[in-house]
Design an enzyme around this catalytic site. Structure first.
Site, PDB file in Angstrom:
ATOM      1  N   CYS A 133       5.039  -6.023  -6.716  1.00  0.00           N
ATOM      2  CA  CYS A 133       5.443  -4.609  -6.680  1.00  0.00           C
ATOM      3  C   CYS A 133       6.895  -4.350  -6.315  1.00  0.00           C
ATOM      4  O   CYS A 133       7.595  -3.633  -7.012  1.00  0.00           O
ATOM      5  CB  CYS A 133       4.565  -3.860  -5.688  1.00  0.00           C
ATOM      6  SG  CYS A 133       2.892  -3.724  -6.262  1.00  0.00           S
TER       7      CYS A 133
HETATM    8  C1  UDX Z   1       3.220  -3.703  -1.467  1.00  0.00           C
HETATM    9  C2  UDX Z   1       3.055  -2.373  -0.711  1.00  0.00           C
HETATM   10  O1  UDX Z   1       2.904  -2.638   0.690  1.00  0.00           O
HETATM   11  C3  UDX Z   1       1.868  -1.603  -1.240  1.00  0.00           C
HETATM   12  O2  UDX Z   1       1.778  -0.348  -0.587  1.00  0.00           O
HETATM   13  C4  UDX Z   1       2.049  -1.382  -2.720  1.00  0.00           C
HETATM   14  O3  UDX Z   1       0.943  -0.689  -3.257  1.00  0.00           O
HETATM   15  C5  UDX Z   1       2.254  -2.709  -3.427  1.00  0.00           C
HETATM   16  O4  UDX Z   1       3.329  -3.422  -2.837  1.00  0.00           O
HETATM   17  P1  UDX Z   1       2.070  -6.102  -1.428  1.00  0.00           P
HETATM   18  O5  UDX Z   1       3.068  -6.452  -2.461  1.00  0.00           O
HETATM   19  O6  UDX Z   1       0.655  -6.467  -1.649  1.00  0.00           O
HETATM   20  O7  UDX Z   1       2.090  -4.517  -1.195  1.00  0.00           O
HETATM   21  O8  UDX Z   1       2.495  -6.813  -0.068  1.00  0.00           O
HETATM   22  P2  UDX Z   1       3.134  -6.395   1.312  1.00  0.00           P
HETATM   23  O9  UDX Z   1       2.178  -6.659   2.400  1.00  0.00           O
HETATM   24  O10 UDX Z   1       3.732  -5.053   1.265  1.00  0.00           O
HETATM   25  O11 UDX Z   1       4.291  -7.497   1.459  1.00  0.00           O
HETATM   26  C6  UDX Z   1       5.333  -7.608   0.508  1.00  0.00           C
HETATM   27  C7  UDX Z   1       6.281  -8.735   0.878  1.00  0.00           C
HETATM   28  O12 UDX Z   1       7.048  -8.407   2.022  1.00  0.00           O
HETATM   29  C8  UDX Z   1       5.596 -10.063   1.189  1.00  0.00           C
HETATM   30  O13 UDX Z   1       6.311 -11.111   0.563  1.00  0.00           O
HETATM   31  C9  UDX Z   1       5.709 -10.177   2.693  1.00  0.00           C
HETATM   32  O14 UDX Z   1       5.744 -11.508   3.119  1.00  0.00           O
HETATM   33  C10 UDX Z   1       7.010  -9.465   2.960  1.00  0.00           C
HETATM   34  N1  UDX Z   1       7.104  -8.892   4.305  1.00  0.00           N
HETATM   35  C11 UDX Z   1       6.299  -7.845   4.673  1.00  0.00           C
HETATM   36  C12 UDX Z   1       8.019  -9.405   5.197  1.00  0.00           C
HETATM   37  O15 UDX Z   1       8.762 -10.359   4.896  1.00  0.00           O
HETATM   38  N2  UDX Z   1       8.111  -8.837   6.444  1.00  0.00           N
HETATM   39  C13 UDX Z   1       7.335  -7.801   6.822  1.00  0.00           C
HETATM   40  O16 UDX Z   1       7.491  -7.327   7.975  1.00  0.00           O
HETATM   41  C14 UDX Z   1       6.390  -7.301   5.920  1.00  0.00           C
END
Ligand code: UDX
Length: 588
Positions: free
Chosen positions: A274
């Site tokens: 996303c």
């Molecule tokens: C995201 C959005 O959160 C969600 O609302 C939307 O519908 C789709 O995109 P997702 O891609 O499933 O969801 O994962 P998410 O938990 O948001 O994490 C995205 C990335 O950010 C991951 O690679 C995660 O490791 C990274 N991340 C997240 C960090 O590096 N640090 C954080 O504090 C949070």
């Protein structure tokens, strides 16, 4: 509202998860997908992706017959009164949004609506750029159905905020529901549906225009990605500051209610299906509307570079990576998924291969997907143990629970050189850095507690001293005494002999220790204790090998300036020698 049958166009991640959740709550659901293979797989009870709880809910839904599947879009429309569009909106190569699947679903819905009797609601749940629902989807459906929106059919845009790995939980407990409505009747019907789904516990709901709802989704993802990029930016600063630790910075600012503690975990960057897709589509959309989005640009820029920070740390810890055996723990873009779309591990593995490292990879769920990406270039380990065995450096790329449970001793027992670079800040700094070579994203220099042991040699021939110029950091371009770090399974003498042969081609014999020196500010482990040996040459041929760029004898009265503590060590030695020589002369 449970009398209303729902249909889902597109049984990917969002479509299938939502469909089985609705079925679980007692709604009749019809699933349609353009891919017959996908339908077949789902019909056999297997979701086409890994997501906690989805498989169980799917089996339950198929058994209870609350979920049925069809290849025929007209059948799905005919049999339902609310249709969710949940097809993919991938990126075009230039970053702009690709609406092909949305257009094709709208066309099929429009065609089927021609014959449909009674009111039908179309709910767009795929992420689409602002204006798409009103200006692209509505006209297509109107054109094919020859029915005006608002008469016998309604239209909503209803973004999803599901996170992979917790999509089911997020569906049952959302923070809010955003309903963008073409008209009041459409919004009313969707809100009623959700009231039926959440029963007495309806989440806070915002009813608004289509375009606002479309924008909320983009703003939401852009803000979350920006939050992570922000803390990663701070992590890069912390890494350069003695005593700094981004974990404390994140905790400190996260307690401010205006900031909040979530999405402040520094690491190797964000990935997934996303964030990049949506941020690039938003940028492209804004550009076409003559608006700059500098924060979104910076968010992407920081994230593009972040994976390489892990490689930089690995090099600081163990030197050049060429020929070294590196273990990569974690490949999925985050834990609890097998999804590798835009995973940072892809960049990391590719860079490691460019650097000439021999790579073993392990992920509890993503191995099959990884094989499709990396092919034969890496070793696919069968377990953590298999991945770490004989390795010279372990990189933590995804924070799976089973990696979190590893103790320093597990690394020490398995690896050739226990060196760990924590890309997700899962390990306790003190216990790891006091037992093995340890570096972590956002961890300033002072946090390296463990002293490294090095051995160096002073080799004098006539009135000259043998010096080397290394091509690796932190010695890069500086002259120094030959020698190197002592590895785990060697004696100091063995290590010194081996290192010098690797560096200079000469075989030496260490004669006696002339001193043990401590230098707190030297890389790679910051605090280095050097044992210095007076040595003699017993064979070999002088040539620059391994990591040295030049090796040369320098006359004692014309020595270059030496790196770090080596200058002091050599001057001390020569002073002592002179004194003892002149003492001898006196005695004589
Ligand atoms: C995201 C959005 O959160 C969600 O609302 C939307 O519908 C789709 O995109 P997702 O891609 O499933 O969801 O994962 P998410 O938990 O948001 O994490 C995205 C990335 O950010 C991951 O690679 C995660 O490791 C990274 N991340 C997240 C960090 O590096 N640090 C954080 O504090 C949070």
């Amino acid at each position: 509202m449970k009398d209303k049958v729902l249909s889902f166009f597109g049984l990917g991640y969002v479509g299938l998860t939502s469909a089985v959740c609705f079925a679980h709550k007692g709604f009749k659901v019809i699933g349609f997908d353009a891919d017959p293979e996908k339908i077949k797989l789902i019909n056999s009870g297997k979701p086409p992706f890994y997501e906690p709880q989805v498989e169980n809910l799917l089996k339950e839904a198929l058994e209870s017959r609350f979920l049925s599947l069809t290849h025929n879009p007209a059948e799905a429309i005919e049999g339902s009164s609310i249709t969710f569009i949940t097809v993919g909106t991938p990126s075009n190569p230039d970053g702009s949004i690709n609406l092909e699947q949305v257009k094709s679903a709208s066309m099929q819905i429009g065609q089927a609506l021609t014959k449909k009797k009674g009111y039908h609601l179309v709910v767009v749940r795929s992420t689409v750029t602002p204006g798409t629902t009103e200006n692209i989807i509505k006209p297509i459906i109107e054109g094919y159905s020859r029915k005006k929106c608002g008469d016998t059919w309604g239209l909503c845009f209803n973004p999803e905020f599901l996170k992979e790995g917790s999509a089911v939980k997020d569906t049952f407990n959302p923070d809010r529901i955003i309903i963008g409505e073409f008209d009041k009747a459409s919004g009313e019907m969707l809100e009623k549906l959700y009231k039926g789904f959440y029963e007495g516990e309806m989440p806070k709901t915002i009813r608004t225009t289509l375009v606002n709802a479309e924008l909320v989704k983009y703003a939401n993802n852009a803000f979350l990605a920006m939050k992570v990029s922000f803390i990663n930016m701070m992590a890069n600063l912390c890494q350069k500051l003695s005593g700094a630790d981004v974990e404390v910075i994140a905790e400190g600012i996260g307690l401010d209610k205006r900031i909040g503690s979530l999405f402040l975990k520094a690491g190797v960057g964000w990935g997934g299906s996303c964030f990049r897709k949506d941020l690039e589509a938003l940028l492209d959309f804004a550009l076409k509307n003559n608006v700059e989005l500098p924060l979104v640009e910076a968010t992407l820029k920081i994230n593009n570079l972040q994976p390489y920070k892990l490689i930089e740390l690995a090099k600081e810890l163990i030197g050049e990576l060429n020929g070294k055996k590196i273990s990569v723990l974690g490949l999925a873009f985050k834990p609890e998924t097998d999804d590798m779309r835009d995973a940072v591990s892809i960049k990391i593995v590719k860079k490691l291969l460019d650097e000439g490292a021999c790579i073993a990879v392990y992920d509890p769920k993503a191995m099959e997907n990884a094989k499709k990406i990396f092919g034969k270039g890496v070793k696919y380990a069968e377990s953590i143990e298999d991945c770490l065995k004989n390795s010279e450096c372990a990189l933590i790329v995804t924070e799976w629970e089973e990696f979190k449970n590893l103790k320093p001793q597990n690394f020490i027992n398995l690896m050739k050189i226990p060196a760990v670079v924590d890309g997700r800040r899962i390990y306790d700094v003190e216990s790891f850095s006091s037992k093995l070579r340890f570096a972590a994203i956002g961890l300033g220099e002072k946090k390296y507690y463990n002293p490294a042991l090095a051995a160096n040699a002073i080799i004098q021939k006539n009135n000259s001293i043998l010096l080397v110029k290394r091509s690796i950091k932190p010695f890069k371009g500086l002259w120094s005494l030959p020698g190197g770090f002592i590895e785990y399974d060697e004696t100091v003498e063995e290590s010194l002999t081996r290192e010098i042969e690797e560096e200079t081609g000469l075989k030496i014999k260490p004669l006696k220790v002339i001193g043990v020196f401590s230098h707190p500010l030297r890389s790679p482990v910051k605090h280095v204790i050097t044992i210095c040996y007076e040595s003699i040459i017993v064979g070999g041929e002088l040539k620059a090998c391994s990591e040295s760029a030049e090796v040369k004898f320098f006359p004692i009265d014309n020595l270059p300036k030496l790196a770090f503590d080596h200058e002091k060590i050599l001057r001390n030695y020569l002073k002592l020698k002179n004194t003892s020589c002149s003492n001898k002369k006196h005695a004589a």
